[in-house]
Design a protein around this motif. Structure first.
Motif, short mmCIF file in Angstrom:
data_model
loop_
_atom_site.label_atom_id
_atom_site.label_comp_id
_atom_site.label_asym_id
_atom_site.label_seq_id
_atom_site.Cartn_x
_atom_site.Cartn_y
_atom_site.Cartn_z
N UNK A 116 0.84 -1.21 0.00
CA UNK A 116 0.00 0.00 0.00
C UNK A 116 0.87 1.25 0.00
N UNK A 117 1.93 1.23 0.80
CA UNK A 117 2.85 2.38 0.85
C UNK A 117 3.52 2.58 -0.51
N UNK A 118 3.97 1.50 -1.12
CA UNK A 118 4.67 1.61 -2.39
C UNK A 118 3.72 2.08 -3.50
N UNK A 140 -11.42 20.85 -4.07
CA UNK A 140 -12.01 19.94 -5.07
C UNK A 140 -11.13 18.71 -5.25
N UNK A 141 -9.81 18.92 -5.26
CA UNK A 141 -8.91 17.77 -5.36
C UNK A 141 -8.96 16.91 -4.10
N UNK A 142 -9.10 17.57 -2.94
CA UNK A 142 -9.22 16.83 -1.68
C UNK A 142 -10.45 15.94 -1.71
N UNK A 143 -11.57 16.47 -2.23
CA UNK A 143 -12.82 15.70 -2.28
C UNK A 143 -12.67 14.46 -3.15
N UNK A 144 -11.95 14.60 -4.26
CA UNK A 144 -11.73 13.44 -5.14
C UNK A 144 -10.98 12.36 -4.38
N UNK A 145 -9.93 12.76 -3.64
CA UNK A 145 -9.13 11.79 -2.90
C UNK A 145 -9.90 11.19 -1.72
N UNK A 146 -10.79 12.00 -1.13
CA UNK A 146 -11.62 11.49 -0.04
C UNK A 146 -12.49 10.33 -0.51
N UNK A 188 -8.62 2.45 0.28
CA UNK A 188 -9.00 2.87 1.62
C UNK A 188 -7.92 3.71 2.30
N UNK A 189 -6.64 3.31 2.16
CA UNK A 189 -5.57 4.04 2.82
C UNK A 189 -5.52 5.48 2.32
N UNK A 190 -5.64 5.67 1.02
CA UNK A 190 -5.63 7.02 0.44
C UNK A 190 -6.81 7.82 0.94
N UNK A 191 -8.00 7.22 0.95
CA UNK A 191 -9.20 7.93 1.39
C UNK A 191 -9.07 8.35 2.85
N UNK A 192 -8.48 7.49 3.68
CA UNK A 192 -8.32 7.80 5.11
C UNK A 192 -7.43 9.01 5.35
N UNK A 232 -4.46 7.52 -11.35
CA UNK A 232 -5.85 7.25 -10.94
C UNK A 232 -6.09 5.76 -10.72
N UNK A 233 -5.43 4.94 -11.54
CA UNK A 233 -5.58 3.49 -11.38
C UNK A 233 -5.01 3.02 -10.04
N UNK A 234 -3.83 3.55 -9.68
CA UNK A 234 -3.19 3.12 -8.43
C UNK A 234 -3.98 3.57 -7.21
N UNK A 235 -4.55 4.78 -7.26
CA UNK A 235 -5.28 5.30 -6.10
C UNK A 235 -6.79 5.10 -6.23
N UNK A 236 -7.22 4.45 -7.33
CA UNK A 236 -8.65 4.15 -7.54
C UNK A 236 -9.48 5.42 -7.55
N UNK A 237 -9.12 6.35 -8.46
CA UNK A 237 -9.79 7.64 -8.59
C UNK A 237 -10.44 7.75 -9.96
N UNK A 238 -11.36 8.72 -10.09
CA UNK A 238 -11.99 8.99 -11.38
C UNK A 238 -11.09 9.93 -12.17
N UNK A 239 -10.59 9.46 -13.30
CA UNK A 239 -9.56 10.23 -14.04
C UNK A 239 -10.13 11.49 -14.67
N UNK A 240 -11.41 11.47 -15.11
CA UNK A 240 -11.96 12.67 -15.74
C UNK A 240 -12.09 13.81 -14.74
N UNK A 241 -12.50 13.48 -13.51
CA UNK A 241 -12.61 14.53 -12.48
C UNK A 241 -11.22 15.06 -12.12
#
Length: 1172
Positions: A287-289, A538-544, A549-553, A324-333
């Motif tokens: 997860x760290x890596x 806005x960027x914080x909300x995307x990461x939230x 899970x680790x990134x969201x936390x 976005x793939x590594x952190x499981x985020x929406x790339x368009x946002x």
């Protein structure tokens, strides 16, 4: 005593060396404007001076190279610089005390001074008793924590490359080693294991252009990124889609992704291993890596300019997709909000596009934010892993912090660092001032208020209301705020109003602050952007909303972190800061830094601080090269010179009474020495030698001197010794001339005798006849006396023979009774019981008896584990019992010395070879404990008796020790001496003999003890520069001769004990021998075969003259010896292993006593035993 009377040397400023020495060639008279000087290169110089500010005087050579700078008689910058240079370049010593500070010079070379043996050598020692060392500081902190039950801190500061991290690591290693126990061993291992992780995620390699700040143009970013990139091809990391460090923006900015001698791939394996040791398994690590890899990919996301006011990110951007793939985020946002931001007003919400520079700043701010959360998370998990179930009472904190910085280009990073160092310097000044005051009060000396530099005004300039930071935050709140507007506000508020703030003459974009260390010019460009360091909501909300899970936390709303020491320290809340209604500007970097700094200072103020100042001796990282300009710049910046200045204002030189008495007894009259009170002697002598009483003060345990007074006393001492030398020379020359005269006179007398002899020859012939008859009469008389003497002897002999016959007749009539304490009597009794069980052929009885015997001995040893006499008794009897089992075993090799009567008692039915092995193992265990008890008893005596105590008559080798005093005091009557060691050895020897210990085993024991004495003394010598003198070599040699005499007296020459002292003996010889010519070097090489090259060089470098008549060993001579020693193959370790045990062997010795003749004394109270 005064400048006019000094015909010695001074220091004058120099452009290259900062200060250079010069000799005064003509008397200086008060008011003169010129000094007549002779420089070292032979140049004569008429040097213009201000009568009110004369050049600083040099210290006598005998005081140069001291362990503590405060031991110098003249305390000023050139003296400090010269002392450090002599120690570092000539003596190869990297540590020096400056009062409460340990100055640590980076040698840029691995030194053999950090092994476990060195740690154990410093453990339990007082700081003044050993050479300066990071371990000495650590031991002092550890001791104070345990003794005073108070929290401690070690503050390690210095420039990048000065060795801060290494020093902090060694301090932690010391604590882990000395506090290790069976219950906490895992905790200590984990503390050490945390180092590679915190260094990987918290350290970078920087150049003097920027702060330790991620994503700025360092030589390298944080080490963990390079470790990860170097391991990109490993199968478990393929999904991270990494490449070499050169391909990522965040790791190629410095243009140098490799550190010479550093293997990033191997370090990655070490980092993973230590994660596991801390209980942080593979899932956690991955997860760290993933987050680290995502940060690298985020840095490669390309921001495209769309005109001057807008920017965009392609949704097909490869690195955006991986991020976005590594952190499981929406790339368009993510693509949208990297280039846009919301502005919330009271009436509406506006989405505003960002320019390319703004978008790049937003991207980098997000990367920093993610890394910051990751770092805090890792540190939190490490702290959790280090927790233990016991109650936490006190702690030692090790602070590794960047030192004061001033470069050609200084920006926001340097401003923050220097602000932090101003706060630390203030705390340091107050602590030094407090200690100085306490010292005066403890010694009952009137306290005069000493002026010291208070840097509160510059701190107020930075942090007070409407100070530099407040104005910066205020400008950051304005939508149209700029660096230029903020700088103009600074000019308006502080120019001509605050003396610590200036505007550069040739610049309208910079400002100057007068810091405690130096003036620093700061470029205002970039201050606002770096202070904002804004991550938009806005960027914080995307990461939230990340599904990782680790990134969201990381980005959930969390309470303000508190000090990890909140359970033991009451910490005030940090200074309240202005809050903005706009979430984007909730806090600035400056505000966060200020709050963090307040918390740090509160924590430090709740501890007893210890200071380590790391110095970078040159910028080229050359081993033992000394750049005076760079060194003095750092000394001015780190508070060392301020300590010296505070000390030198009053009474900087402080000697204990015993030091003064030992050093200056040569200046004392016989009448003064006849007094019994040494303290009163010192007072009487000093009042006679120094007429002005204001130049010194008598304390309770020390004498305090004004600057220059010790140098004056040294001059008096040197003059007295010189006069004594002249007197010795005069008498020696007179004796030689008289001897020559007597030889000539004797020759004349001999000639006269021969002439006169011719005249008296006739008379002598007549005299011979008379002598013949007289001699005959005397010979006859002597014969008669001898005859009477022989008759008396014959009579005595016949009487003795008659008595012997009578005794033999008595013996025939009754049984022989052996003296009740023959050697190993209990062992013989035990064997007779074994013999009885064998006679009955009772297997059960025999096994039961043997088991009970072995267990009984074990129990006795357990109950008396520290009782030397009991251990000696049972070691002897266990060996005797073992020998009896062998002697009566029936095996031929053990029977050859038996008498026929003894052979009748050989065991008939049982083979006890297995029990013999059990007894042998038991004997080894008893022997090892026996040795430990003896070592524990004698070890405290070794260094005081062998090294410190001075039995030789003559001049004392003691010199001033400065702030870090030796542990000795005026009352030294209870100190251990060489006699103490000899008495202890004699006690051991007598006890072993009384208990009938086998002579060969006794020899092995003595050999082990002598090895301990030699190794402990030698190890201490290596760490005591003050002991490395010719006189001390003579004293050590004298003490070795006492030990050799003891061996001879006890008839133990064949024990090989003397050979174990050979390394120490050679070290003593090395201290005494001449060390100048090539022949001297060759002789040292040939004679010192028991010392390693490292040890020989250490002694040569540490050699310290105690008088002006001796000279230091020239570095060129040390290099000659070192070159010769390069061919020698031996250990690279400096210290001897004092815990080494020689292999013990138990010799088989036949008992001469017949079993049937042995009787049990009634005093044994063994009436239940019956002879069969």
């Amino acid at each position: 005593k005064t400048y006019e009377e000094n015909h010695g040397e001074v220091w004058i400023p120099d452009n290259d060396e900062v200060w250079r020495p010069a000799e005064i060639t003509a008397d200086y008279k008060t008011g003169d404007n010129v000094l007549h000087l002779l420089l070292e290169d032979g140049t004569e110089l008429d040097y213009p001076v201000d009568p009110k500010a004369l050049p600083p005087l040099r210290n006598p050579d005998i005081l140069v190279g001291e362990n503590d700078l405060t031991a110098l008689s003249y305390l000023h910058e050139p003296a400090v610089l010269h002392n450090l240079k002599v120690r570092f370049v000539e003596s190869r010593l990297i540590y020096t005390y400056s009062g409460i500070i340990l100055v640590a010079m980076n040698p840029y070379k691995q030194l053999p001074i950090y092994g476990d043996a060195i740690i154990h050598a410093y453990s339990g020692q007082n700081m003044g008793d050993m050479d300066p060392h990071i371990f000495a500081v650590a031991e002092e902190a550890y001791k104070q924590m345990a003794r005073n039950n108070k929290n401690q801190s070690i503050i390690v500061s210095g420039e990048s490359g000065a060795g801060k991290t290494v020093s902090a690591r060694y301090a932690m290693r010391y604590f882990a080693t000395v506090s290790r126990s069976t219950s906490n061993a895992q905790v200590e291992d984990k503390v050490l294991a945390s180092n590679p992780i915190t260094e990987a995620v918290g350290n970078a390699k920087t150049t003097p252009v920027s702060f330790h700040c991620i994503f700025s143009e360092n030589e390298r970013n944080y080490h963990i990124f390079y470790q990860l990139c170097s391991s990109a091809r490993r199968p478990e990391f393929k999904h991270l889609k990494l490449a070499s460090a050169e391909e990522f923006n965040y790791t190629n900015m410095g243009g140098n992704s490799v550190i010479e001698g550093v293997d990033d791939r191997a370090n990655m394996i070490e980092t993973q291993r230590t994660f596991c040791l801390l209980g942080l398994k593979e899932d956690f690590q991955m997860d760290v890596f993933k987050i680290l890899a995502a940060i690298l990919h985020l840095g490669n996301v390309e921001i495209i300019a769309v005109g001057d006011e807008r920017s965009s990110v392609s949704q097909d951007d490869k690195h955006l997709s991986i991020f976005c793939e590594l952190l499981d985020l929406e790339s368009n946002k993510m693509a949208r909000w990297l280039c846009h931001r919301k502005i919330i007003t009271s009436s509406e919400t506006v989405v505003k596009p960002m320019t390319k520079p703004q978008a790049l700043n937003a991207r980098d701010a997000l990367a920093k934010k993610i890394y910051s959360h990751l770092f805090s998370f890792i540190v939190g998990r490490i702290n959790k892993a280090l927790q233990f179930s016991g109650k936490q009472h006190t702690f030692i904190g090790v602070l590794d912090i960047y030192g004061f910085e001033t470069f050609d280009m200084n920006s926001f990073e340097q401003f923050c660092i220097n602000y932090a160092n101003e706060k630390l310097q203030q705390q340091f000044n107050l602590h030094v001032f407090k200690l100085e005051q306490e010292e005066y009060m403890k010694e009952n000396i009137p306290w005069t208020l000493i002026d010291f530099y208070d840097n509160q005004p510059v701190i107020d300039l930075i942090e007070a209301k409407m100070g530099i930071l407040d104005l910066l935050d205020e400008e950051c709140l304005l939508p149209q705020g700029t660096d230029e507007n903020w700088l103009q506000k600074l000019y308006n508020n502080f120019i001509n109003k605050n003396p610590l703030f200036e505007k550069p003459r040739m610049s309208n974009s910079s400002f100057i602050i007068q810091h405690f260390a130096d003036k620093v010019e700061y470029k205002s460009e970039g201050f606002l952007e770096k202070n904002r360091d804004t991550v938009y909501e806005d960027l914080i909300e995307i990461l939230k909303n990340s599904k990782f899970q680790l990134c969201a936390n990381f980005f959930q709303d969390n309470p303000i972190p508190i000090s990890p020491f909140s359970s033991t320290i009451q910490v005030k809340s940090a200074k309240i800061v202005i809050k903005s209604p706009n979430k984007q500007f909730r806090t600035t970097v400056g505000n966060k830094f200020r709050s963090s700094l307040y918390l740090l200072m509160e924590t430090l103020n709740a501890t007893t601080p210890h200071y380590v100042r790391c110095i970078k001796p040159n910028d080229q990282k050359l081993a033992f090269e000394f750049d005076a300009k760079r060194v003095v710049q750092q000394l001015r910046a780190c508070g060392v010179l301020e300590t010296i200045r505070i000390s030198s204002q009053s009474y900087p030189s402080r000697w204990t009474y015993i030091e003064f008495y030992s050093r200056y007894s040569i200046l004392m009259f016989q009448q003064e020495l006849s007094l019994t009170d040494k303290k009163q002697i010192c007072k009487t002598v000093l009042q006679r030698l120094i007429q002005d009483p204001s130049q010194y003060q008598f304390g309770r345990t020390k004498i305090f001197f004004r600057a220059g007074q010790v140098a004056y006393l040294e001059k008096l001492r040197s003059d007295k010794l010189r006069q004594a030398c002249i007197m010795i020379q005069k008498n020696m020359r007179g004796w030689l001339q008289r001897k020559k005269f007597l030889r000539i006179r004797q020759a004349a007398i001999t000639i006269q005798q021969y002439i006169r002899g011719q005249r008296t020859m006739v008379e002598e012939q007549k005299a011979l006849v008379l002598q013949k008859y007289a001699r005959a009469w005397l010979a006859r008389r002597r014969f008669q006396n001898i005859r009477r003497f022989v008759l008396n002897i014959q009579l005595s002999y016949r009487v003795q023979r008659l008595q012997k016959k009578l005794e033999d007749q008595v013996v025939k009539k009754g049984p022989l009774v052996v003296v009740n304490m023959i050697p190993g009597l209990p062992a013989h009794i035990l064997f007779m019981c074994v013999r009885y069980a064998d006679y009955l052929n009772d297997d059960g009885m025999l096994k039961s008896f043997m088991n009970m015997t072995v267990n009984g001995i074990k129990q006795v040893i357990k109950e008396h584990i520290e009782d030397f006499e009991m251990l000696s008794f049972w070691l002897s009897n266990t060996c005797h019992f073992l020998n009896c089992l062998k002697q009566y075993s029936g095996e031929e090799e053990f029977m050859k010395y038996n008498t026929p009567e003894q052979n009748k008692n050989i065991l008939k039915h049982f083979d006890l070879s297995e029990y013999r092995q059990v007894l042998s193992d038991l004997a080894i265990k008893i022997y090892h404990q026996f040795i430990i008890v003896m070592e524990n008893n004698i070890q405290p005596m070794i260094v005081p008796g062998m090294l410190e105590y001075e039995s030789l008559q003559g001049i004392s080798g003691l010199k001033p020790t400065g702030f870090r005093k030796r542990s000795s005091s005026i009352d030294d009557t209870d100190a251990y001496t060489m006699t103490s060691i000899l008495q202890q050895l004699s006690y051991f020897y007598t006890t072993m003999c009384q208990n009938g210990l086998d002579s060969e085993l006794l020899k092995q024991t003595v050999k082990q003890l002598f090895f301990l004495i030699g190794s402990v003394t030698l190890n201490s010598l290596f760490l005591r520069k003050d002991m490395c003198s010719c006189r001390k070599g003579m004293q050590i040699r004298c003490n070795i001769s006492y030990l050799e005499e003891w061996l001879k007296d006890k008839n133990l020459q064949s024990s090989s004990a003397k050979e174990t002292l050979e390394p120490l003996s050679q070290a003593a010889w090395l201290l005494q021998v001449k060390k100048t010519t090539d022949d001297d070097a060759k002789e040292i090489y040939e004679r010192c075969t028991s010392l390693s090259a490292v040890q020989i060089v250490k002694i040569l470098n540490s050699y310290t003259p105690i008088d002006d008549f001796e000279k230091r060993v020239a570095p060129s001579f040390v290099r000659k010896v070192q070159a010769m020693l390069n061919n020698r193959e031996n250990s690279t370790l400096l210290m001897l292993d004092t815990k080494y045990l020689f292999q013990v062997t138990f010799p088989f010795t036949t008992s001469p006593h017949a079993l049937e003749a042995i009787q049990i004394p009634s005093s044994f109270k063994l009436g239940f035993l019956t002879r069969i």
